[in-house]
Design an enzyme around this catalytic site. Structure first.
Site, PDB file in Angstrom:
ATOM      1  N   SER A  15       0.834  -1.211   0.000  1.00  0.00           N
ATOM      2  CA  SER A  15       0.000   0.000   0.000  1.00  0.00           C
ATOM      3  C   SER A  15       0.870   1.264   0.000  1.00  0.00           C
ATOM      4  O   SER A  15       0.500   2.266  -0.628  1.00  0.00           O
ATOM      5  CB  SER A  15      -0.982  -0.001   1.177  1.00  0.00           C
ATOM      6  OG  SER A  15      -0.312   0.086   2.401  1.00  0.00           O
ATOM      7  N   LEU A  96      18.880  -5.958   5.221  1.00  0.00           N
ATOM      8  CA  LEU A  96      19.942  -5.854   4.213  1.00  0.00           C
ATOM      9  C   LEU A  96      21.309  -5.807   4.892  1.00  0.00           C
ATOM     10  O   LEU A  96      21.476  -5.172   5.944  1.00  0.00           O
ATOM     11  CB  LEU A  96      19.710  -4.589   3.370  1.00  0.00           C
ATOM     12  CG  LEU A  96      18.416  -4.646   2.549  1.00  0.00           C
ATOM     13  CD1 LEU A  96      18.041  -3.262   2.029  1.00  0.00           C
ATOM     14  CD2 LEU A  96      18.527  -5.640   1.396  1.00  0.00           C
ATOM     15  N   HIS A 112       9.285   3.070   8.378  1.00  0.00           N
ATOM     16  CA  HIS A 112       9.218   2.178   9.534  1.00  0.00           C
ATOM     17  C   HIS A 112       8.022   2.586  10.404  1.00  0.00           C
ATOM     18  O   HIS A 112       7.831   3.774  10.665  1.00  0.00           O
ATOM     19  CB  HIS A 112      10.521   2.280  10.336  1.00  0.00           C
ATOM     20  CG  HIS A 112      10.555   1.347  11.504  1.00  0.00           C
ATOM     21  ND1 HIS A 112      10.750  -0.010  11.360  1.00  0.00           N
ATOM     22  CD2 HIS A 112      10.392   1.559  12.826  1.00  0.00           C
ATOM     23  CE1 HIS A 112      10.710  -0.578  12.553  1.00  0.00           C
ATOM     24  NE2 HIS A 112      10.487   0.354  13.458  1.00  0.00           N
TER      25      HIS A 112
END
Ligand code: GAR
Length: 193
Positions: A15, A96, A112
Site C-alpha cells: 500500500s 539488508l 518504519h
C-alpha cells in the site's frame, strides 16, 4: 531536476508502494518508479504495481538460504538491469547486509512503523501498546547498516486511542504512512542531489 529512476522494494501488499506510484503521476515529482521488486514472488503488491504499468520482478530469498550476500547480488543485478538510481523500501521485510547498504549508501530510504528511535525492528504496534504510549507513528529514514538507525527524514504522529488493539493502531499508522512517504521520498531525493 530530472526524476530519479526509483525502485520500490516490497514484501507484501504494497500500500505504501501504491502511494508512491500515485505521487509519481505528478510530472514534478522527483522519483520515477522504474521497478517494483519483491523477495516474495507471491506478494500481492506485485500484481498491483503491474496493473499500474510499473515493471515488476521477484527475487525469492528462500533458495539462497543463509547466503544473504548471494541474495543481495541477485537483487543488485535486477536493480541495475532496470537502471535504478534510488531505492525506496516500502514494507520490505528482509534485513539488508552492510555490503548491500554500502553499495547503495545515500540512495536508500525506508519507512518504519514507529516513532524512531523508539521500537526498531518488528512488532512495533504491540510494543507501543504494551508500553502504554499516548502516541505512536511512523518514520521515513535513510538506510544505514545498523537496523532502523539512519538519519530521520520525516515523521508522523498518531494518537493511541482507548480500546486500540494492534489492528486498529496499525491501520491508523498505515494511513499516516501513506501521507508521509511521498513527500518524505521527494525530500530525500532533493537532499541527495
Ligand atoms: C508498513 O506498515 C511498513 O511501515 C512496514 O510494513 C508495512 C507494509 O505495508 N515496514 C516494516 O515494518 C519494515 N520494518 P504495505 O506493504 O501495505 O506498504
Amino acid at each position: 531536476m530530472t526524476a530519479l529512476r526509483t525502485a520500490i522494494l516490497i514484501s507484501g501488499g504494497g500500500s505504501n508502494m501504491l502511494a508512491l506510484i500515485e505521487a509519481a503521476k505528478d510530472p514534478a515529482y522527483p522519483a520515477r518508479p522504474c521497478l517494483v521488486l519483491s523477495n516474495n514472488p507471491d506478494a500481492p503488491g506485485l500484481a498491483r504495481a503491474a496493473a499500474r504499468g510499473v515493471p515488476v520482478a521477484a527475487v525469492d530469498h528462500r533458495p539462497f538460504g543463509k547466503d544473504r550476500a548471494a541474495f543481495e547480488q541477485a537483487l543488485d543485478m535486477v536493480l541495475r538491469e532496470h537502471g535504478t538510481e534510488f531505492i525506496a523500501l516500502a514494507g520490505f521485510m528482509r534485513v539488508l547486509t552492510d555490503g548491500f547498504v554500502g553499495r547503495w549508501q545515500g540512495r536508500v530510504v525506508n519507512i518504519h512503523p514507529s516513532l524512531l528511535p523508539l521500537y526498531r525492528g518488528l512488532d512495533t504496534h504491540a510494543r507501543a501498546l504494551s508500553a502504554g504510549d499516548a502516541e505512536h507513528g511512523c518514520t521515513v529514514h535513510w538506510v544505514v547498516p545498523e537496523l532502523d538507525a539512519g538519519e530521520i527524514i520525516a515523521q508522523s504522529r498518531v494518537p493511541v486511542l482507548p480500546g486500540d488493539d494492534v489492528a486498529s493502531l496499525a491501520a491508523r499508522v498505515l494511513a499516516a504512512e501513506h501521507a508521509l512517504y511521498p513527500p518524505a521520498l521527494a525530500k530525500a531525493i532533493r537532499q541527495a542531489g
